[in-house]
Motif scaffolding. Structure first.
Motif, PDB file in Angstrom:
ATOM      1  N   ILE A   1      -6.458   2.429   0.255  1.00 26.31           N
ATOM      2  CA  ILE A   1      -5.494   1.319  -0.484  1.00 26.31           C
ATOM      3  C   ILE A   1      -5.552  -0.088   0.051  1.00 26.31           C
ATOM      4  O   ILE A   1      -5.273  -0.402   1.138  1.00 26.31           O
ATOM      5  N   TRP A   2      -6.103  -1.167  -0.593  1.00 27.61           N
ATOM      6  CA  TRP A   2      -5.937  -2.338  -0.256  1.00 27.61           C
ATOM      7  C   TRP A   2      -4.612  -2.842  -1.071  1.00 27.61           C
ATOM      8  O   TRP A   2      -4.530  -3.348  -2.166  1.00 27.61           O
ATOM      9  N   GLY A   3      -3.803  -3.146  -0.347  1.00 27.09           N
ATOM     10  CA  GLY A   3      -2.148  -3.580  -0.808  1.00 27.09           C
ATOM     11  C   GLY A   3      -2.015  -5.076  -0.663  1.00 27.09           C
ATOM     12  O   GLY A   3      -2.925  -5.764   0.235  1.00 27.09           O
TER      13      GLY A   3
ATOM     14  N   VAL B   1      -3.147   1.534   8.773  1.00 24.67           N
ATOM     15  CA  VAL B   1      -2.749   0.356   7.996  1.00 24.67           C
ATOM     16  C   VAL B   1      -3.316  -0.880   9.103  1.00 24.67           C
ATOM     17  O   VAL B   1      -2.846  -1.028  10.151  1.00 24.67           O
TER      18      VAL B   1
ATOM     19  N   ARG C   1      -4.812  -2.965   4.383  1.00 24.29           N
ATOM     20  CA  ARG C   1      -5.747  -1.813   4.118  1.00 24.29           C
ATOM     21  C   ARG C   1      -4.904  -0.759   4.714  1.00 24.29           C
ATOM     22  O   ARG C   1      -5.049  -0.625   5.908  1.00 24.29           O
ATOM     23  N   LEU C   2      -4.943   0.266   3.775  1.00 25.36           N
ATOM     24  CA  LEU C   2      -4.346   1.505   4.167  1.00 25.36           C
ATOM     25  C   LEU C   2      -5.738   2.368   4.185  1.00 25.36           C
ATOM     26  O   LEU C   2      -6.425   2.649   3.012  1.00 25.36           O
TER      27      LEU C   2
ATOM     28  N   SER D   1       0.781  -1.083   0.050  1.00 19.05           N
ATOM     29  CA  SER D   1       0.121   0.035   0.017  1.00 19.05           C
ATOM     30  C   SER D   1       0.727   1.533   0.003  1.00 19.05           C
ATOM     31  O   SER D   1       0.657   2.259  -0.747  1.00 19.05           O
TER      32      SER D   1
END
Length: 259
Positions: free
Chosen positions: A87-89, A102, A95-96, A72
């Motif tokens: 953002i789903w990294g 996070v 998950r950010l 992310s």
């Protein structure tokens, strides 16, 4: 499969979007919003997209998330947006949130020995430059190799990383341009399901992706949303629509913002 020219003339498509009280835009990154480049750390988005993404994020009716195989924080650096997105990294393993918090969805320490072993094996076999360590997976990149070497490298990874996956209870997945040794139970489809549960029932969800890893998201969304394959050339897919990047995808977003 409907193309951009067909979407433009599809009145039911545009009525569906205009009738939705809220719309959620879920974007893959590499190959969708950014071109593939030889140096992944320099894969900045197509010039059309940052201003369009920012406009979407500034509309109260719209929700924007990114679901990517990248970490992310790495995607945050590449997007270079003036506001922090969700953002789903690592395919949804972390998950950010816009707040900066996070949340990991896996035990980070548990899988470190397996990932270390995967990197070590690849280095001993001469593939050190093809390996990328990520928070919840290790990627083996094949795209830069000549075709004959690519086949040999893929067979090596399938054999050695496949054995490691069995021993360490990991999953070996293919993606466009390589293979990934991944924490089990993590996928873009799982991230889509979580986002959908959190959004209002009447929210229209649009997912945009290009990779084999995006098929999990297309499947999870099904006919309850709108799924778009973003690729210069068509391939078999569970997505409902096909757009070529960057112009056709940009055209869709522009028209949505104008409506």
């Amino acid at each position: 499969m409907k193309t951009w020219s067909m979407i433009q003339q599809d009145t039911s498509f545009w009525k569906r979007l205009s009738a939705a009280p809220q719309c959620a835009f879920l974007f893959d990154y590499d190959g969708t919003l950014a071109p593939f480049v030889s140096t992944p750390s320099k894969a900045f988005p197509y010039a059309e997209f940052p201003p369009l993404l920012l406009q979407l994020m500034q509309q109260p009716r719209f929700h924007v998330s990114f679901i990517t195989g990248r970490a992310s924080h790495e995607l945050l650096r590449l997007l270079r947006l003036p506001v922090q997105p969700e953002i789903w990294g690592s395919h949804g393993a972390e998950r950010l949130l816009p707040s900066g918090e996070v949340t990991p969805f896996y035990d980070r320490v548990q899988y470190f020995p397996a990932f270390d072993a995967a990197v070590r094996l690849a280095g001993e076999a001469g593939f050190v430059l093809n390996v990328e360590r990520k928070p919840a997976c290790v990627a083996f990149h094949l795209r830069s190799l000549p075709e004959e070497e690519r086949r040999d490298a893929e067979q090596w990874a399938l054999a050695h990383w496949g054995r490691l996956a069995e021993q360490m209870e990991l999953e070996l997945h293919g993606f466009d341009g390589g293979l990934e040794l991944r924490v089990p139970g993590i996928s873009k489809g799982r991230a889509v399901e979580t986002v959908r549960r959190e959004l209002p029932e009447q929210c229209e969800i649009l997912y945009f992706g290009d990779d084999l890893t995006d098929e999990d998201a297309f499947e999870a969304l099904g006919r309850q949303g709108l799924s778009f394959l973003i690729r210069p050339r068509f391939r078999e897919t569970q997505a409902q629509y096909w757009l070529r990047p960057p112009r056709e995808l940009a055209g869709l977003l522009e028209r949505i913002l104008e409506s």
